[in-house]
Motif scaffolding. Structure first.
Motif, mmCIF file in Angstrom:
data_model
loop_
_atom_site.group_PDB
_atom_site.id
_atom_site.type_symbol
_atom_site.label_atom_id
_atom_site.label_comp_id
_atom_site.label_asym_id
_atom_site.label_seq_id
_atom_site.Cartn_x
_atom_site.Cartn_y
_atom_site.Cartn_z
ATOM 1 N N VAL A 148 0.854 -1.190 0.000
ATOM 2 C CA VAL A 148 0.000 0.000 0.000
ATOM 3 C C VAL A 148 0.885 1.233 0.000
ATOM 4 O O VAL A 148 1.747 1.379 0.864
ATOM 5 C CB VAL A 148 -0.938 0.021 1.231
ATOM 6 C CG1 VAL A 148 -1.748 1.313 1.269
ATOM 7 C CG2 VAL A 148 -1.857 -1.191 1.213
ATOM 8 N N ASN A 205 -6.656 1.091 5.667
ATOM 9 C CA ASN A 205 -8.111 0.883 5.762
ATOM 10 C C ASN A 205 -8.901 1.732 4.786
ATOM 11 O O ASN A 205 -10.136 1.703 4.794
ATOM 12 C CB ASN A 205 -8.587 1.176 7.186
ATOM 13 C CG ASN A 205 -8.206 0.078 8.162
ATOM 14 O OD1 ASN A 205 -7.992 -1.060 7.770
ATOM 15 N ND2 ASN A 205 -8.132 0.423 9.444
ATOM 16 N N GLY A 206 -8.214 2.510 3.953
ATOM 17 C CA GLY A 206 -8.901 3.333 2.963
ATOM 18 C C GLY A 206 -9.379 4.665 3.503
ATOM 19 O O GLY A 206 -10.128 5.377 2.824
ATOM 20 N N GLU A 207 -8.951 5.014 4.709
ATOM 21 C CA GLU A 207 -9.326 6.297 5.293
ATOM 22 C C GLU A 207 -8.237 7.327 5.024
ATOM 23 O O GLU A 207 -7.170 7.009 4.488
ATOM 24 C CB GLU A 207 -9.541 6.146 6.800
ATOM 25 C CG GLU A 207 -10.579 5.111 7.187
ATOM 26 C CD GLU A 207 -10.627 4.902 8.687
ATOM 27 O OE1 GLU A 207 -11.040 5.833 9.404
ATOM 28 O OE2 GLU A 207 -10.217 3.821 9.140
ATOM 29 N N ARG A 208 -8.498 8.578 5.422
ATOM 30 C CA ARG A 208 -7.493 9.615 5.282
ATOM 31 C C ARG A 208 -6.284 9.237 6.128
ATOM 32 O O ARG A 208 -6.407 8.984 7.329
ATOM 33 C CB ARG A 208 -8.059 10.960 5.746
ATOM 34 C CG ARG A 208 -7.121 12.131 5.495
ATOM 35 C CD ARG A 208 -7.711 13.404 6.050
ATOM 36 N NE ARG A 208 -6.775 14.513 5.922
ATOM 37 C CZ ARG A 208 -6.829 15.634 6.629
ATOM 38 N NH1 ARG A 208 -7.808 15.803 7.521
ATOM 39 N NH2 ARG A 208 -5.947 16.580 6.447
ATOM 40 N N ARG A 248 -4.788 3.731 9.179
ATOM 41 C CA ARG A 248 -5.926 4.409 8.541
ATOM 42 C C ARG A 248 -5.792 4.389 7.020
ATOM 43 O O ARG A 248 -6.767 4.183 6.295
ATOM 44 C CB ARG A 248 -6.037 5.845 9.043
ATOM 45 C CG ARG A 248 -6.597 5.964 10.461
ATOM 46 C CD ARG A 248 -6.485 7.390 10.978
ATOM 47 N NE ARG A 248 -7.222 8.330 10.133
ATOM 48 C CZ ARG A 248 -8.472 8.714 10.340
ATOM 49 N NH1 ARG A 248 -9.138 8.239 11.383
ATOM 50 N NH2 ARG A 248 -9.059 9.574 9.551
ATOM 51 N N GLY A 249 -4.578 4.623 6.522
ATOM 52 C CA GLY A 249 -4.370 4.595 5.077
ATOM 53 C C GLY A 249 -4.643 3.219 4.489
ATOM 54 O O GLY A 249 -5.261 3.093 3.428
#
Length: 495
Positions: free
Chosen positions: A157, A176-179, A173-174
């Motif tokens: 990722v 997990n697709g979050e900011r 968080r990154g």
């Protein structure tokens, strides 16, 4: 000495992490096996005991015992009956850090060996590697995954190439697709990480060290270095070094030997541990040995193994001020200490460097942030800035008396090259010949403009973060005297 799109690599003593790199620019899987041998399989209890006996600690900066991380994720998974994910943090957001880039680019299989060893012991469902730089490191890692035939078990990722990308919560968080910013509250990845499940998260070098520990065994692994801190460490040496390099060295070696190897002039001091680390005086450098305890005893910090000698040709206060401005712009902007405190700190230290500031103002700005941040960024930046006041006390007095020490700011401390056209590279300028002290601007953008005791604005010298560009422009439009304007921030290379 060898090179492969990253810093040169040196070593003191026998190579461990750097074994084979003197003969090959990159160790493919077959070469890696010939150099390092085959990885044993260990049950989780044996792996925990191995990490504990070898005193393996995280190499990302905090130095947390790896065995305790393993226990925490095992206990969490046991309580919840949940699957485990293994995460390798190879983002290395520190501008002066290069050791993980070297490992990714030239010895990626050591990282994967350690991650695979842990994943098998934990029966993990997936290995995720976070990277932030792309380029040769990411390509080398992807090639290594294909060489091993584990494309279904390992996911890569890419994170934004920012300082805070290296924070563990931001990485989770990154993934997990979050900011990809710190979560704003204390969340242990062992309890709730990738997909909300128990997650083992550690630095790339830590996994590579674990692989060595497993293949060599505790006795051989501990045969170099200090008994209290066995093994080797990797140091990124830049700054005034004429031969900047990543150096693998046993602990206990004198820091002076590392600097001499890289042909580095100490000058007035050396920055240790990066931009969340501390300055060490030239006198202390002569007595320092490479270890966590050795650096800490003399006011330094090993951190992520960053060593930046200043040399004699650049102003130490100017160098610190430019990094403080950069760090203020690198915040996530989600808590007061970052959103308001870091620009205040950068402004206060900038004024000190320009000869019209006060130490008390810097200390007050740091004190307002202490222990209140959503992550360690405010405290780490404050630690770096406050150490400059201690180590460069004579320079502070000289700047206070004469406005300058007579040296330019040459940009010895590494910072990323970013285009001046970006909003984050703009600066608010106040025209005192026009200002009438209305104070409206401070109401529109208090993060950048304060009022002094006479009601006149004091404008931050830090670059305007992209998130505040709109407010800065509104402050300009609302100024009745037309005293504010945005202008490109000075290029760091010319400072």
């Amino acid at each position: 000495m060898t090179t492969y799109g990253v810093l040169d690599v040196y070593r003191i003593g026998p190579g461990r992490l750097t074994a084979g790199l003197d003969a090959s620019p990159r160790l493919d899987y077959d070469t890696h096996r010939r150099v390092h041998g085959h990885m044993p399989r260990l049950p989780i209890d044996d792996l925990i005991a191995l990490a504990e006996l070898g005193d393996l600690r995280g190499r990302g900066g905090a130095g947390f015992p790896f065995a305790r991380k393993l226990r925490a994720v095992v206990d969490s998974a046991g309580r919840r009956g949940a699957p485990i994910t293994v995460v390798v943090n190879a983002t290395e957001g520190e501008p002066a850090a290069h050791k993980d880039k070297v490992l990714l680019t030239r010895a990626p299989h050591l990282i994967l060996d350690g991650a695979d060893l842990v994943a098998r012991a934990l029966s993990a469902v997936e290995i995720v590697v976070g990277v932030a730089h792309g380029g040769p490191g990411e390509r080398s890692l992807l090639n290594a995954i294909h060489e091993r035939g584990i494309t279904d078990a390992v996911r890569v990722v890419r994170m934004p190439d920012r300082f805070i990308s290296g924070e563990g919560g931001a990485l989770v968080r990154g993934i997990n697709g979050e900011r990809p910013i710190p979560p704003g509250r204390k969340v242990r990845s062992s309890d709730r990480g990738v997909g909300g499940m128990p997650t083992l998260l550690s630095n790339a070098e830590t996994y590579a060290q674990l692989a060595l520990l497993a293949m060599l065994g505790v006795d051989m692994y501990s045969s170099v270095g200090l008994p209290s801190e066995p093994g080797t460490v990797m140091l990124s040496v830049t700054g005034s070094a004429r031969r900047p390099a990543v150096v693998e060295t046993p602990t206990g070696v004198r820091l002076r030997e590392i600097l001499d190897l890289c042909d580095a002039t100490v000058g007035q001091g050396v920055l240790l541990g990066g931009y969340h680390g501390k300055w060490m005086s030239a006198e202390a450098v002569e007595r320092a040995e490479v270890s966590r305890a050795g650096f800490e005893a003399l006011g330094g910090a090993l951190g992520a193994g960053i060593v930046v000698p200043l040399g004699w040709e650049s102003c130490p206060l100017g160098e610190t001020a430019r990094v403080a401005r950069y760090m203020a712009g690198q915040s996530a902007g989600q808590c007061g200490p970052c959103y308001m405190g870091l620009p205040d700190l950068a402004q206060a230290f900038g004024a000190l460097a320009e000869g019209h500031g006060h130490i008390d103002a810097v200390q007050r700005a740091a004190a307002t942030m202490r222990g209140r941040g959503a992550c360690g960024h405010p405290d780490g930046t404050s630690r770096f800035v406050l150490s400059a006041i201690d180590v460069f006390a004579e320079d502070v007095m000289t700047h206070s008396a004469y406005g300058t020490c007579g040296l330019p700011t040459k940009g010895v401390l590494p910072l990323p090259d970013e285009p001046l056209s970006r909003a984050a590279e703009a600066q608010l300028i106040l025209d005192w010949s026009r200002c009438e002290g209305h104070g409206l601007c401070s109401l529109v953008v208090p993060e950048l403009i304060k009022l002094d005791t006479h009601g006149y604005p004091v404008v931050s010298t830090a670059s305007v973060p992209a998130r505040l560009e709109g407010e800065a422009r509104r402050a300009i439009e609302m100024c009745p005297a037309l005293a504010l304007r945005l202008t490109p921030a000075p290029s760091e290379s010319r400072r």
